[in-house]
Write a protein that holds these residues in place. Sequence first.
Motif, short mmCIF file in Angstrom:
data_model
loop_
_atom_site.label_atom_id
_atom_site.label_comp_id
_atom_site.label_asym_id
_atom_site.label_seq_id
_atom_site.Cartn_x
_atom_site.Cartn_y
_atom_site.Cartn_z
N ALA A 187 64.12 49.08 33.95
CA ALA A 187 63.43 47.89 33.46
C ALA A 187 64.37 46.92 32.77
CB ALA A 187 62.31 48.30 32.51
N ARG A 188 65.55 47.37 32.38
CA ARG A 188 66.55 46.49 31.78
C ARG A 188 67.40 45.79 32.82
NH1 ARG A 188 66.47 51.06 28.28
NH2 ARG A 188 68.10 52.09 29.50
N GLY A 189 67.17 46.11 34.10
CA GLY A 189 67.96 45.50 35.16
C GLY A 189 69.34 46.12 35.29
N GLU A 190 69.50 47.35 34.81
CA GLU A 190 70.80 48.00 34.77
C GLU A 190 70.80 49.30 35.58
OE1 GLU A 190 71.40 48.62 30.63
OE2 GLU A 190 71.79 46.49 30.18
N ARG A 191 71.95 49.61 36.16
CA ARG A 191 72.12 50.91 36.79
C ARG A 191 72.18 51.99 35.70
NH1 ARG A 191 77.29 51.50 39.81
NH2 ARG A 191 76.27 53.20 40.98
N PHE A 192 71.82 53.23 36.09
CA PHE A 192 71.86 54.32 35.12
C PHE A 192 72.29 55.64 35.76
CE2 PHE A 192 67.70 53.90 36.99
CZ PHE A 192 67.37 55.19 37.36
N VAL A 193 72.59 55.63 37.07
CA VAL A 193 72.91 56.88 37.75
C VAL A 193 73.66 56.55 39.03
CG1 VAL A 193 70.78 56.93 39.15
CG2 VAL A 193 71.89 59.08 38.52
N ASN A 194 74.40 57.54 39.53
CA ASN A 194 74.93 57.48 40.89
C ASN A 194 73.74 57.59 41.83
OD1 ASN A 194 75.98 58.05 43.44
ND2 ASN A 194 76.80 60.06 42.86
N GLU A 195 73.44 56.52 42.54
CA GLU A 195 72.24 56.50 43.39
C GLU A 195 72.26 57.57 44.47
OE1 GLU A 195 72.84 52.40 41.68
OE2 GLU A 195 74.13 53.90 42.64
N SER A 196 73.45 58.01 44.89
CA SER A 196 73.57 59.01 45.94
C SER A 196 73.50 60.44 45.42
CB SER A 196 74.91 58.82 46.68
OG SER A 196 74.97 57.56 47.29
N ALA A 197 73.27 60.60 44.14
CA ALA A 197 73.26 61.93 43.53
C ALA A 197 72.18 62.81 44.17
CB ALA A 197 73.03 61.83 42.03
N PRO A 198 72.35 64.14 44.12
CA PRO A 198 71.27 65.04 44.58
C PRO A 198 69.95 64.65 43.95
CG PRO A 198 73.23 66.28 44.03
CD PRO A 198 73.50 64.87 43.60
N TYR A 199 68.88 64.76 44.72
CA TYR A 199 67.62 64.14 44.30
C TYR A 199 67.06 64.70 43.01
CZ TYR A 199 66.65 67.49 48.18
OH TYR A 199 66.67 68.54 49.06
N VAL A 200 67.23 66.01 42.75
CA VAL A 200 66.77 66.55 41.47
C VAL A 200 67.51 65.90 40.32
CG1 VAL A 200 66.84 68.60 40.01
CG2 VAL A 200 65.87 68.76 42.29
N GLU A 201 68.82 65.78 40.46
CA GLU A 201 69.63 65.19 39.39
C GLU A 201 69.31 63.71 39.19
OE1 GLU A 201 70.80 67.61 38.05
OE2 GLU A 201 71.10 69.04 39.67
N ALA A 202 68.99 63.01 40.28
CA ALA A 202 68.65 61.59 40.17
C ALA A 202 67.39 61.39 39.34
CB ALA A 202 68.49 60.97 41.57
N VAL A 203 66.38 62.24 39.53
CA VAL A 203 65.16 62.09 38.74
C VAL A 203 65.38 62.57 37.31
CG1 VAL A 203 62.75 62.81 38.49
CG2 VAL A 203 63.63 62.13 40.72
N HIS A 204 66.19 63.60 37.12
CA HIS A 204 66.54 63.97 35.74
C HIS A 204 67.13 62.77 35.02
CE1 HIS A 204 66.89 68.59 36.64
NE2 HIS A 204 65.66 68.22 36.38
N ALA A 205 67.96 61.99 35.73
CA ALA A 205 68.53 60.79 35.13
C ALA A 205 67.46 59.73 34.88
CB ALA A 205 69.64 60.23 36.03
#
Length: 591
Positions: free
Chosen positions: A376-394
């Motif tokens: 919502a801040r318009g900012e990246r916060f994770v490696n988008e290609s990360a394993p899907y479980v880790e992406a949602v943890h982020a």
Amino acid sequence: MAVEHGNGDHAEYDVVVVGSGAAGMTAALAAAHQGLQVVVLEKAGKFGGSTARSGGGVWIPNNEVLCAAGQAAGEDTQANDGGSSRLPRARLQQHRHGLDEPDTPDQARTYLEAIVGDVVPAELRETFLDRGPEVVAFVQRRTPLRFQWVPHYSDYHPEAPGGRAAGRSVEPVPFDGRLLGDDLAALEPPYSAAPLGVPITQADYRWLSLLARHPRGALRLLTLAGRWLTGRLTGRRLLSMGQALAAGLRTGLRDAGVPVRLNSPLVDLVTEDGRVTGVVTTGGEVLHARLGVVLAAGGFERNEEMRTKYQRQPIGTEWTVGARANTGDAIVAGLKLGAAVDLMDDAWWGPTIPLTGGPWFALAERSRPGCLMVDARGERFVNESAPYVEAVHAMYGPGDGPGEHIPTWLVFDQRYRNRYMFTGLGPRQPLPGRWFKAGVAAKARTLHALAERIGVPTDALEHTVARFNGFARTGIDEDFGRGNSAYDHYYGDPRNKPNPSLGPLDKPPFYAVRIVPGDLGTKGGLRIDPHARVLREDGSVIEGLYAAGNTSAAVMGHTYAGPGATIGPAMVFGYLAAAHLAAQNRTGGRR
């Protein structure tokens, strides 16, 4: 033998299995081949559960399929039936593929220890690794199923100690559904129709989604066309992925004489002197289990009350692709008997697009060059290609409160849209208008206008994209390391330079698609021992009660080892439950 409905011929069995996914059907198959009388109860009107809706991958290191493909040496390097050693053959195959040395049990053990840690008892990890190859061999002997290596589908953490970029995942060879006979009509459908209407494997999907970018995409399309034509000419009903896995296991059960009773939910467990001795199902019918009950009825992803109680907001039942019957009934039944539970706050998460026709588990979409994810801040916060479980943890971030980076948006440009498949839509195919009307997607000629439409700060989004575009030019993501892992590259674009995972967003119009914390199912469940026996908080065993699959707490802990690391352990611990029950039967005592 057709799938049974209503009351069966018998009120008493040696073993009652609750659930007809990979865990339940493997347990029932193993018990039957140990000479036990078994019945499978399925709550839904179709069999297969979340397994049938899945990609069908099986992550079990050092199994015979990987050994044959040269990806593993296995424990046994002595002469096989052909008189040759597995290890030299494996090394030869590795040489042909240009890969490192074959996998070994020690490497797999090191890997799980590194990524799972002490969240899960070491004896569970060890048992899974030690007995897993036996399960793959058993299934290939006792069913028409055949597995194949998924080439280069990397472990999800290949840079961790013991990790493998070449992968440890196998998947079903396309399966002829005619072998199921009339039972084919009772197979749980996949969560999404296959692109182009042709059954595809996981290996097909990787290249098919690069159809407009890589020659192998066109070659794979020709392969699929040949598969379709062959099926038409021969009358075969080809199934792939989870459909093939569920159908193959069900065929094995039919051949072994094991009934599968549909529309038979678990209402309660029967106990005598503290031991589980049966199951109550529809209409108060009691099915007695002389030796025990195996709970393999999936997780609680479709239970709003349980998700709200155990998991963080925002959460809900509408974002999961798990089977609709998975409302945690078996877990609740175990809790009523004093069972311990673990990992109830976690799930087999994946960034998911809440499409108007149902959720889309965004497996490849996040990894293509020319896209990024912002909060919502318009900012990246994770490696988008990360394993899907880790992406949602982020997406949720640390702590216990509401998700820190939710709402989330996947932002991309027209070049991305021209090059790659997206949620099954072909390259250049317009996004459906209903997505925009529903607020799932937004489109604008400028990033400034796009930011206004999705409600993020305009300056922040423009700055984020400009910084990301600089990383795309150099090929180095200085913020989150996207493209550093071999896993990042699996769904990347090998023709995109200098980094297959990074590409600029500079060709208007620009798009944003909403991302939510979806999942394949929940991870939390009943605590078990290496025999799959259900445990109480004090570590004592609830006699006669076993659990496997997503009804049990995941042996992978809070992480995810690789493609198929849900189904692999599910099959193994279902098999081990049956082995323990058979041992009880032989000794006539309780172990």
